[in-house]
Design a protein around this motif. Structure first.
Motif, PDB file in Angstrom:
ATOM      1  N   LEU A 107    -174.318 -13.042  71.798  1.00 41.93           N
ATOM      2  CA  LEU A 107    -174.309 -12.060  70.711  1.00 41.93           C
ATOM      3  C   LEU A 107    -173.113 -12.255  69.777  1.00 41.93           C
ATOM      4  N   SER A 108    -171.968 -12.582  70.323  1.00 41.18           N
ATOM      5  CA  SER A 108    -170.786 -12.800  69.481  1.00 41.18           C
ATOM      6  C   SER A 108    -170.963 -14.015  68.585  1.00 41.18           C
ATOM      7  N   ALA A 109    -171.497 -15.107  69.127  1.00 46.45           N
ATOM      8  CA  ALA A 109    -171.712 -16.304  68.323  1.00 46.45           C
ATOM      9  C   ALA A 109    -172.745 -16.061  67.233  1.00 46.45           C
ATOM     10  N   ALA A 110    -173.845 -15.375  67.574  1.00 43.62           N
ATOM     11  CA  ALA A 110    -174.863 -15.072  66.562  1.00 43.62           C
ATOM     12  C   ALA A 110    -174.312 -14.175  65.475  1.00 43.62           C
ATOM     13  N   GLN A 111    -173.517 -13.193  65.877  1.00 44.59           N
ATOM     14  CA  GLN A 111    -172.918 -12.289  64.894  1.00 44.59           C
ATOM     15  C   GLN A 111    -171.946 -13.025  63.976  1.00 44.59           C
ATOM     16  N   CYS A 112    -171.140 -13.889  64.544  1.00 42.68           N
ATOM     17  CA  CYS A 112    -170.159 -14.631  63.747  1.00 42.68           C
ATOM     18  C   CYS A 112    -170.844 -15.579  62.768  1.00 42.68           C
ATOM     19  N   PHE A 113    -171.850 -16.324  63.217  1.00 44.03           N
ATOM     20  CA  PHE A 113    -172.546 -17.260  62.335  1.00 44.03           C
ATOM     21  C   PHE A 113    -173.299 -16.524  61.227  1.00 44.03           C
ATOM     22  N   TYR A 114    -173.888 -15.385  61.559  1.00 43.53           N
ATOM     23  CA  TYR A 114    -174.597 -14.616  60.535  1.00 43.53           C
ATOM     24  C   TYR A 114    -173.627 -14.072  59.494  1.00 43.53           C
ATOM     25  N   PHE A 115    -172.463 -13.619  59.947  1.00 47.16           N
ATOM     26  CA  PHE A 115    -171.479 -13.092  59.003  1.00 47.16           C
ATOM     27  C   PHE A 115    -170.955 -14.189  58.080  1.00 47.16           C
ATOM     28  N   LEU A 116    -170.648 -15.351  58.644  1.00 43.95           N
ATOM     29  CA  LEU A 116    -170.139 -16.448  57.826  1.00 43.95           C
ATOM     30  C   LEU A 116    -171.224 -17.009  56.911  1.00 43.95           C
ATOM     31  N   ALA A 117    -172.500 -16.874  57.293  1.00 47.14           N
ATOM     32  CA  ALA A 117    -173.574 -17.323  56.421  1.00 47.14           C
ATOM     33  C   ALA A 117    -173.714 -16.452  55.182  1.00 47.14           C
ATOM     34  N   MET A 118    -173.220 -15.234  55.251  1.00 45.69           N
ATOM     35  CA  MET A 118    -173.277 -14.331  54.082  1.00 45.69           C
ATOM     36  C   MET A 118    -172.204 -14.666  53.058  1.00 45.69           C
ATOM     37  N   GLU A 119    -171.266 -15.518  53.397  1.00 44.03           N
ATOM     38  CA  GLU A 119    -170.182 -15.851  52.474  1.00 44.03           C
ATOM     39  C   GLU A 119    -170.700 -16.727  51.332  1.00 44.03           C
ATOM     40  N   PRO A 120    -170.411 -16.367  50.088  1.00 42.73           N
ATOM     41  CA  PRO A 120    -170.845 -17.206  48.959  1.00 42.73           C
ATOM     42  C   PRO A 120    -170.143 -18.563  48.974  1.00 42.73           C
ATOM     43  N   ASP A 121    -170.749 -19.530  48.318  1.00 42.45           N
ATOM     44  CA  ASP A 121    -170.187 -20.878  48.285  1.00 42.45           C
ATOM     45  C   ASP A 121    -168.884 -20.936  47.495  1.00 42.45           C
ATOM     46  N   ASN A 122    -168.787 -20.143  46.434  1.00 40.87           N
ATOM     47  CA  ASN A 122    -167.609 -20.186  45.581  1.00 40.87           C
ATOM     48  C   ASN A 122    -166.638 -19.067  45.880  1.00 40.87           C
ATOM     49  N   CYS A 123    -166.699 -18.532  47.085  1.00 47.59           N
ATOM     50  CA  CYS A 123    -165.786 -17.433  47.445  1.00 47.59           C
ATOM     51  C   CYS A 123    -164.399 -18.000  47.749  1.00 47.59           C
ATOM     52  N   LEU A 157    -172.252  -5.444  50.804  1.00 49.64           N
ATOM     53  CA  LEU A 157    -171.896  -6.817  51.174  1.00 49.64           C
ATOM     54  C   LEU A 157    -170.383  -7.044  51.147  1.00 49.64           C
ATOM     55  N   PHE A 158    -169.594  -6.003  51.171  1.00 50.77           N
ATOM     56  CA  PHE A 158    -168.146  -6.149  51.184  1.00 50.77           C
ATOM     57  C   PHE A 158    -167.720  -6.958  52.408  1.00 50.77           C
ATOM     58  N   PRO A 159    -166.832  -7.971  52.267  1.00 52.90           N
ATOM     59  CA  PRO A 159    -166.028  -8.353  51.092  1.00 52.90           C
ATOM     60  C   PRO A 159    -166.645  -9.474  50.249  1.00 52.90           C
ATOM     61  N   PHE A 160    -167.930  -9.734  50.394  1.00 48.83           N
ATOM     62  CA  PHE A 160    -168.596 -10.774  49.612  1.00 48.83           C
ATOM     63  C   PHE A 160    -169.466 -10.140  48.520  1.00 48.83           C
ATOM     64  N   ASP A 161    -169.037  -9.014  48.000  1.00 48.38           N
ATOM     65  CA  ASP A 161    -169.860  -8.248  47.079  1.00 48.38           C
ATOM     66  C   ASP A 161    -169.573  -8.609  45.623  1.00 48.38           C
ATOM     67  N   GLU A 162    -170.509  -8.276  44.783  1.00 47.84           N
ATOM     68  CA  GLU A 162    -170.395  -8.367  43.331  1.00 47.84           C
ATOM     69  C   GLU A 162    -170.691  -6.995  42.745  1.00 47.84           C
ATOM     70  N   GLN A 163    -169.859  -6.594  41.806  1.00 54.84           N
ATOM     71  CA  GLN A 163    -169.990  -5.278  41.196  1.00 54.84           C
ATOM     72  C   GLN A 163    -170.335  -5.423  39.715  1.00 54.84           C
ATOM     73  N   THR A 164    -171.200  -4.541  39.247  1.00 57.99           N
ATOM     74  CA  THR A 164    -171.587  -4.499  37.838  1.00 57.99           C
ATOM     75  C   THR A 164    -171.163  -3.155  37.274  1.00 57.99           C
ATOM     76  N   CYS A 165    -170.232  -3.185  36.336  1.00 57.80           N
ATOM     77  CA  CYS A 165    -169.711  -1.969  35.728  1.00 57.80           C
ATOM     78  C   CYS A 165    -170.057  -1.960  34.243  1.00 57.80           C
ATOM     79  N   GLU A 166    -170.265  -0.780  33.715  1.00 57.34           N
ATOM     80  CA  GLU A 166    -170.630  -0.626  32.311  1.00 57.34           C
ATOM     81  C   GLU A 166    -169.698   0.362  31.636  1.00 57.34           C
ATOM     82  N   LEU A 167    -169.442   0.102  30.355  1.00 56.83           N
ATOM     83  CA  LEU A 167    -168.713   1.024  29.488  1.00 56.83           C
ATOM     84  C   LEU A 167    -169.644   1.420  28.355  1.00 56.83           C
ATOM     85  N   HIS A 168    -169.858   2.705  28.169  1.00 57.48           N
ATOM     86  CA  HIS A 168    -170.797   3.209  27.181  1.00 57.48           C
ATOM     87  C   HIS A 168    -170.014   3.771  25.995  1.00 57.48           C
ATOM     88  N   PHE A 169    -170.180   3.158  24.820  1.00 61.24           N
ATOM     89  CA  PHE A 169    -169.525   3.609  23.604  1.00 61.24           C
ATOM     90  C   PHE A 169    -170.590   4.072  22.616  1.00 61.24           C
TER      91      PHE A 169
END
Length: 460
Positions: free
Chosen positions: A444-460, A168-180
């Motif tokens: 096709l361009s309009a559908a692609q653009c609207f679908y891409f912008l719909a993937m954007e999170p609200d708090n981005c 989902l880049f650039p609207f992605d979330e990453q989960t990283c772990e540190l193991h001690f």
């Protein structure tokens, strides 16, 4: 004399530990008391313990309380899939051999001892990707209280592995772990208990937001018998997308709009083909810039890369459509790409539905004349007599030649008239196809653009 004697006697009693040190004693005196307490605690300390652990009973395990203070997310490297963090580790345990009575040591209740002279847990970062093994560098002292409770605050910069999901880049979330965890001692020797995560001193990162942080314990058996405990520090990071909006997404949308606007350039003009090729090269350049910031992986494809690829396909389709429309505009022999039936279907059925005014074809040229070979046109034969110098031509023969010329010229005009009508129909059919391609690319361009912008999170 008596005052001096009383002062010397009181000082001797405090140094021996029989009396607590009052607050009015100078710092040098208190420092001397702490040094004497340190020497008393560390005397024969290395020979104490059961199995190199600071416990009096060898069957007793050390309960290690492990907490983390997150100070900064330095970097999340997408190309290397590594996380660089600055943490303060807080480890607490009980040392059976480092206890004292504050009343016997000048009222001292806490003491900082050099970390290399006391026991510290062998904590390692399991998913370390640095050049070293992942062990903690002993840089901070261990703080003890009189009951034997030890606290070790260990700062450090840690570089750990982080498997990234960039679908989902650039609207992605990453989960990283540190193991001690302990590298040598199982849970029967060192049992780790997760503490708290402190984010009060956290400094915000410019690329990622720390959405959530948690710590939990995991116990695993590696050799089938002994179990080892480790603490997982999980960090949920949310990417800030403003940079990508203004530097990648906005130019991408502009290029998409320009690709649609290219259909308003006449197809038979060479400028449209050059214009669309320029757009294609710009998209390829942007796609290369995006690829340099992402991991080199084939398991997932970034959202932005997918839309760049789709836009590149649409621009390529525009180029192919331009070539086809340009070729159809010149419907000449020997190759005619559109049959008359298809041309009439485009002009009579499709064009009116697209709101295109189609000019009516011109009336066919009809010329009637008599056949010069008919006997009604020429009543009698004409004889041509030739001599060595003069060729006599009768009036009737001259009329016959003129009729033949008029007939040939009429056929020529009719063929030219039909060719012009056919070329006009071909050009109009090409314009109808060009309008169809415009609708396809725009939709096709309009559908692609609207679908891409719909993937954007609200708090981005």
């Amino acid at each position: 004399m008596m005052r001096t004697l009383r002062t010397a006697t009181l000082t001797l009693l405090i140094v021996r530990g029989f009396l607590p040190a009052p607050s009015f004693f100078p710092p040098a005196f208190c420092q001397s008391t702490r040094m004497s307490l340190q020497d008393a605690l560390l005397t024969n300390y290395s020979t104490c313990g059961a199995g190199a652990l600071p416990v009096a009973d060898p069957s007793t395990a050390i309960n290690l309380l492990f907490g983390v203070a997150i100070h900064q997310i330095l970097e999340l490297r997408g190309t290397e899939q590594t996380l660089v963090t600055r943490l303060w580790l807080r480890m607490s345990w009980h040392d059976d051999f480092l206890q004292w009575n504050p009343a016997n040591h000048g009222g001292i209740e806490t003491l900082a001892l050099p970390v290399k002279k006391v026991w510290t847990p062998d904590i390692f970062l399991y998913n370390n990707v640095h050049g070293e093994a992942g062990g903690l560098k002993k840089v901070a002292d261990v703080v003890l209280d009189s009951d034997g409770n030890a606290t070790w605050l260990q700062p450090g910069i840690f570089r750990s592995a982080c498997s990234m999901d960039i679908s989902l880049f650039p609207f992605d979330e990453q989960t990283c772990e540190l193991h001690f965890g302990s590298w040598v001692h199982p849970t029967s020797r060192i049992d780790i208990t997760p503490g708290e995560i402190d984010t009060s001193e956290y400094q915000e990162n410019e690329q990622f937001l720390l959405a959530k942080s948690e710590i939990h314990k995991e116990v695993r058996s590696y050799d089938g018998n002994a179990t080892y405990a480790k603490v997982k520090v999980r960090l949920q990071l949310k990417r800030r997308c403003d940079y990508y909006k203004f530097n990648m997404i906005q130019p991408w949308v502009i290029l998409m709009v320009l690709n649609i606007a290219a259909f308003y350039i006449p197809a038979d003009c060479g400028e449209r083909l050059g214009f669309t090729i320029t757009i294609l090269l710009s998209l390829v350049l942007f796609q290369e810039v995006v690829a340099q910031q992402l991991p080199h992986t084939s398991t997932t494809t970034p959202l932005l890369s997918r839309f760049f690829a789709m836009t590149t396909g649409l621009v390529s389709f525009t180029i192919l459509a331009t070539i086809l429309v340009t070729r159809l505009s010149y419907c000449t022999l020997p190759s005619r790409l559109l049959s008359p039936r298809i041309r009439r279907a485009l002009l009579d059925k499709v064009a009116p539905r697209l709101g295109m005014g189609v000019s009516k074809p011109r009336k066919k040229l009809c010329v009637s004349f008599s056949d010069p070979n008919n006997e009604t046109f020429i009543k009698h034969d004409t004889l041509i007599s030739r001599s060595n110098s003069v060729c006599e031509v009768t009036t009737d023969h001259l009329v016959k030649d003129i009729a033949k010329f008029c007939r040939g010229f009429t056929l020529y005009l009719k063929a030219k008239h039909d060719a012009e009508d056919e070329l006009e129909e071909c050009k109009m059919a090409a314009l109808v196809l060009d309008r169809i391609f415009l609708i396809i690319v725009g939709t096709l361009s309009a559908a692609q653009c609207f679908y891409f912008l719909a993937m954007e999170p609200d708090n981005c």
